[in-house]
Design a protein around this motif. Structure first.
Motif, PDB file in Angstrom:
ATOM      1  N   THR A   8       0.823  -1.211   0.000  1.00  0.00           N
ATOM      2  CA  THR A   8       0.000   0.000   0.000  1.00  0.00           C
ATOM      3  C   THR A   8       0.857   1.261   0.000  1.00  0.00           C
ATOM      4  O   THR A   8       2.000   1.242   0.472  1.00  0.00           O
ATOM      5  CB  THR A   8      -0.920   0.014   1.225  1.00  0.00           C
ATOM      6  OG1 THR A   8      -0.108   0.126   2.409  1.00  0.00           O
ATOM      7  CG2 THR A   8      -1.767  -1.245   1.291  1.00  0.00           C
ATOM      8  N   PRO A   9       0.307   2.389  -0.496  1.00  0.00           N
ATOM      9  CA  PRO A   9       1.035   3.659  -0.468  1.00  0.00           C
ATOM     10  C   PRO A   9       1.394   4.077   0.957  1.00  0.00           C
ATOM     11  O   PRO A   9       2.453   4.663   1.189  1.00  0.00           O
ATOM     12  CB  PRO A   9       0.055   4.642  -1.115  1.00  0.00           C
ATOM     13  CG  PRO A   9      -0.816   3.784  -1.974  1.00  0.00           C
ATOM     14  CD  PRO A   9      -0.964   2.495  -1.234  1.00  0.00           C
ATOM     15  N   GLN A  10       0.478   3.813   1.926  1.00  0.00           N
ATOM     16  CA  GLN A  10       0.741   4.177   3.318  1.00  0.00           C
ATOM     17  C   GLN A  10       1.993   3.485   3.833  1.00  0.00           C
ATOM     18  O   GLN A  10       2.823   4.083   4.505  1.00  0.00           O
ATOM     19  CB  GLN A  10      -0.457   3.805   4.206  1.00  0.00           C
ATOM     20  CG  GLN A  10      -0.229   4.099   5.698  1.00  0.00           C
ATOM     21  CD  GLN A  10      -0.070   5.577   5.962  1.00  0.00           C
ATOM     22  OE1 GLN A  10      -0.959   6.372   5.676  1.00  0.00           O
ATOM     23  NE2 GLN A  10       1.077   5.973   6.505  1.00  0.00           N
ATOM     24  N   TYR A  11       2.130   2.194   3.482  1.00  0.00           N
ATOM     25  CA  TYR A  11       3.303   1.450   3.925  1.00  0.00           C
ATOM     26  C   TYR A  11       4.566   2.052   3.304  1.00  0.00           C
ATOM     27  O   TYR A  11       5.574   2.253   3.993  1.00  0.00           O
ATOM     28  CB  TYR A  11       3.188  -0.018   3.533  1.00  0.00           C
ATOM     29  CG  TYR A  11       4.467  -0.798   3.768  1.00  0.00           C
ATOM     30  CD1 TYR A  11       4.791  -1.268   5.036  1.00  0.00           C
ATOM     31  CD2 TYR A  11       5.358  -1.048   2.723  1.00  0.00           C
ATOM     32  CE1 TYR A  11       5.962  -1.970   5.256  1.00  0.00           C
ATOM     33  CE2 TYR A  11       6.531  -1.751   2.940  1.00  0.00           C
ATOM     34  CZ  TYR A  11       6.823  -2.211   4.212  1.00  0.00           C
ATOM     35  OH  TYR A  11       7.988  -2.889   4.417  1.00  0.00           O
ATOM     36  N   LYS A  12       4.515   2.339   2.014  1.00  0.00           N
ATOM     37  CA  LYS A  12       5.692   2.872   1.331  1.00  0.00           C
ATOM     38  C   LYS A  12       6.102   4.215   1.922  1.00  0.00           C
ATOM     39  O   LYS A  12       7.291   4.495   2.072  1.00  0.00           O
ATOM     40  CB  LYS A  12       5.404   3.000  -0.158  1.00  0.00           C
ATOM     41  CG  LYS A  12       5.204   1.650  -0.855  1.00  0.00           C
ATOM     42  CD  LYS A  12       4.873   1.826  -2.327  1.00  0.00           C
ATOM     43  CE  LYS A  12       4.674   0.481  -3.010  1.00  0.00           C
ATOM     44  NZ  LYS A  12       4.315   0.617  -4.439  1.00  0.00           N
ATOM     45  N   HIS A  13       5.103   5.016   2.277  1.00  0.00           N
ATOM     46  CA  HIS A  13       5.393   6.312   2.894  1.00  0.00           C
ATOM     47  C   HIS A  13       6.000   6.106   4.285  1.00  0.00           C
ATOM     48  O   HIS A  13       6.993   6.753   4.647  1.00  0.00           O
ATOM     49  CB  HIS A  13       4.106   7.143   2.999  1.00  0.00           C
ATOM     50  CG  HIS A  13       4.284   8.445   3.712  1.00  0.00           C
ATOM     51  ND1 HIS A  13       5.019   9.485   3.182  1.00  0.00           N
ATOM     52  CD2 HIS A  13       3.843   8.865   4.932  1.00  0.00           C
ATOM     53  CE1 HIS A  13       5.012  10.498   4.038  1.00  0.00           C
ATOM     54  NE2 HIS A  13       4.303  10.152   5.095  1.00  0.00           N
ATOM     55  N   THR A  14       5.421   5.190   5.045  1.00  0.00           N
ATOM     56  CA  THR A  14       5.904   4.934   6.402  1.00  0.00           C
ATOM     57  C   THR A  14       7.300   4.349   6.387  1.00  0.00           C
ATOM     58  O   THR A  14       8.173   4.761   7.157  1.00  0.00           O
ATOM     59  CB  THR A  14       4.946   3.973   7.143  1.00  0.00           C
ATOM     60  OG1 THR A  14       3.643   4.555   7.205  1.00  0.00           O
ATOM     61  CG2 THR A  14       5.434   3.702   8.558  1.00  0.00           C
ATOM     62  N   ILE A  15       7.542   3.391   5.500  1.00  0.00           N
ATOM     63  CA  ILE A  15       8.860   2.754   5.462  1.00  0.00           C
ATOM     64  C   ILE A  15       9.936   3.767   5.083  1.00  0.00           C
ATOM     65  O   ILE A  15      11.051   3.733   5.622  1.00  0.00           O
ATOM     66  CB  ILE A  15       8.871   1.553   4.485  1.00  0.00           C
ATOM     67  CG1 ILE A  15      10.188   0.795   4.605  1.00  0.00           C
ATOM     68  CG2 ILE A  15       8.708   1.985   3.053  1.00  0.00           C
ATOM     69  CD1 ILE A  15      10.233  -0.468   3.771  1.00  0.00           C
ATOM     70  N   ALA A 115       3.689   0.559  10.070  1.00  0.00           N
ATOM     71  CA  ALA A 115       4.865   0.280  10.892  1.00  0.00           C
ATOM     72  C   ALA A 115       4.855  -1.155  11.376  1.00  0.00           C
ATOM     73  O   ALA A 115       5.910  -1.800  11.460  1.00  0.00           O
ATOM     74  CB  ALA A 115       4.921   1.237  12.076  1.00  0.00           C
ATOM     75  N   GLN A 116       3.679  -1.670  11.707  1.00  0.00           N
ATOM     76  CA  GLN A 116       3.585  -3.066  12.132  1.00  0.00           C
ATOM     77  C   GLN A 116       4.100  -3.990  11.039  1.00  0.00           C
ATOM     78  O   GLN A 116       4.871  -4.915  11.295  1.00  0.00           O
ATOM     79  CB  GLN A 116       2.132  -3.407  12.490  1.00  0.00           C
ATOM     80  CG  GLN A 116       1.658  -2.785  13.792  1.00  0.00           C
ATOM     81  CD  GLN A 116       0.191  -3.057  14.047  1.00  0.00           C
ATOM     82  OE1 GLN A 116      -0.530  -3.556  13.185  1.00  0.00           O
ATOM     83  NE2 GLN A 116      -0.280  -2.711  15.244  1.00  0.00           N
ATOM     84  N   ALA A 117       3.683  -3.736   9.818  1.00  0.00           N
ATOM     85  CA  ALA A 117       4.132  -4.555   8.693  1.00  0.00           C
ATOM     86  C   ALA A 117       5.634  -4.407   8.478  1.00  0.00           C
ATOM     87  O   ALA A 117       6.355  -5.390   8.258  1.00  0.00           O
ATOM     88  CB  ALA A 117       3.372  -4.174   7.432  1.00  0.00           C
ATOM     89  N   TYR A 118       6.112  -3.166   8.544  1.00  0.00           N
ATOM     90  CA  TYR A 118       7.531  -2.899   8.314  1.00  0.00           C
ATOM     91  C   TYR A 118       8.412  -3.627   9.324  1.00  0.00           C
ATOM     92  O   TYR A 118       9.348  -4.343   8.954  1.00  0.00           O
ATOM     93  CB  TYR A 118       7.784  -1.400   8.398  1.00  0.00           C
ATOM     94  CG  TYR A 118       9.241  -1.010   8.441  1.00  0.00           C
ATOM     95  CD1 TYR A 118      10.050  -1.121   7.318  1.00  0.00           C
ATOM     96  CD2 TYR A 118       9.809  -0.526   9.619  1.00  0.00           C
ATOM     97  CE1 TYR A 118      11.390  -0.768   7.363  1.00  0.00           C
ATOM     98  CE2 TYR A 118      11.146  -0.168   9.673  1.00  0.00           C
ATOM     99  CZ  TYR A 118      11.933  -0.289   8.540  1.00  0.00           C
ATOM    100  OH  TYR A 118      13.256   0.061   8.593  1.00  0.00           O
TER     101      TYR A 118
END
Length: 278
Positions: A8-15, A115-118
């Motif tokens: 997801t875009p949210q994950y990419k932004h967070t990572i 963040a949980q996924a990362y």
């Protein structure tokens, strides 16, 4: 689920943001600062983030680990307006601590899910890297044993050995005081497995040493003839057995074996190569 979120875009932004603030200690360990990670997880008020850190600390303690190895208190100077500065609480956070903080965070916050996924993916990658170090050592040792066995096999052929089963059996009886089949039963090996498929570092090293030492003995002493070569092979193996017992405090047949086949170790190493790099 973690891999779905990772797309997801949210994950990419967070990572990206988590990678930007990631630091590395002189010993090569990754760590983060709590005041830098808090806003990324959606906690704009420090006092609301501290209880999340405390819950992570409790989780680490409940798992039987020392929380101070993962959450280390410190302080930092912060601006408070008009050029004034004051010292405020801060924490050094390990990767494991960050993962637990994310897991104890508010799941309604989109950044927390990212963040949980990362940290789940990165923590797993870190575990795999630690295991891969052991696996690669095991694989390298197994390769050395293969080369040493080929060497002694070639030399045995040159000096007149034709019954290779007897020649190799002499090694097993010398090292283990039993045949290869008896050893397999004693060690609890599965059908089709050999001791070299499951041996740990010390046992593999013993096999490499025995093969190379037997090769040197046969060459240096000019040993020829099948019976003499078999006798030399066993003599060296018995010497190796004595060294293992003296230095390790147990007989080679009682050394612990690895929990899985060496092919599984190779698969883990290959799997690690497919993971994203730090």
């Amino acid at each position: 689920m973690a891999t779905d979120i990772a797309k997801t875009p949210q994950y990419k932004h967070t990572i990206r943001r988590l990678e930007e603030i990631r630091r590395r200690s002189p010993s090569g360990q990754d760590f983060w600062l709590a005041r830098e990670i808090a806003p990324i997880l959606g906690y704009m008020v420090w006092d609301k983030f501290v209880p999340v850190v405390e819950r992570a600390r409790d989780a680490i303690a409940n798992n039987g680990e020392n929380p101070s190895h993962h959450i280390a208190p410190t302080s930092k100077l912060m601006g408070v307006g008009k050029g004034a500065r004051r010292r405020g609480d801060e924490f050094f956070l390990s990767r494991a601590a960050c993962y637990l903080i994310a897991m104890n965070g508010d799941p309604a916050k989109p950044a927390v899910a990212g963040a949980q996924a990362y940290f789940l993916i990165q923590t797993r990658a870190s575990e795999l890297r630690a295991q891969a170090f052991k696996d690669e050592k095991r694989i390298n040792l197994r390769g050395k044993v293969t080369l040493a066995n080929k060497r002694i096999g070639d030399i045995a052929k040159d000096v007149g050995v034709t019954r290779y089963g007897l020649f190799h059996d002499a090694k097993y009886r010398g090292i283990y005081n039993m045949s290869a089949k008896e050893l397999a039963r004693h060690k609890g090996l599965l059908d089709g497995e050999t001791i070299l498929d499951r041996a740990a570092a010390l046992e593999l090293s013993a096999h490499e040493f025995q093969a190379n030492l037997a090769a040197e003995k046969i060459l240096n002493e000019g040993i020829s003839g099948e019976a003499n070569a078999i006798r030399a092979n066993r003599t060296v193996a018995e010497h190796v057995r004595s060294v293992v017992i003296q230095q390790a405090g147990r007989a080679p047949e009682d050394l612990a074996i690895e929990p899985d086949h060496i092919k599984d170790a190779q698969r883990r190493v290959n799997q690690l190569k497919m993971l994203p790099k730090d």
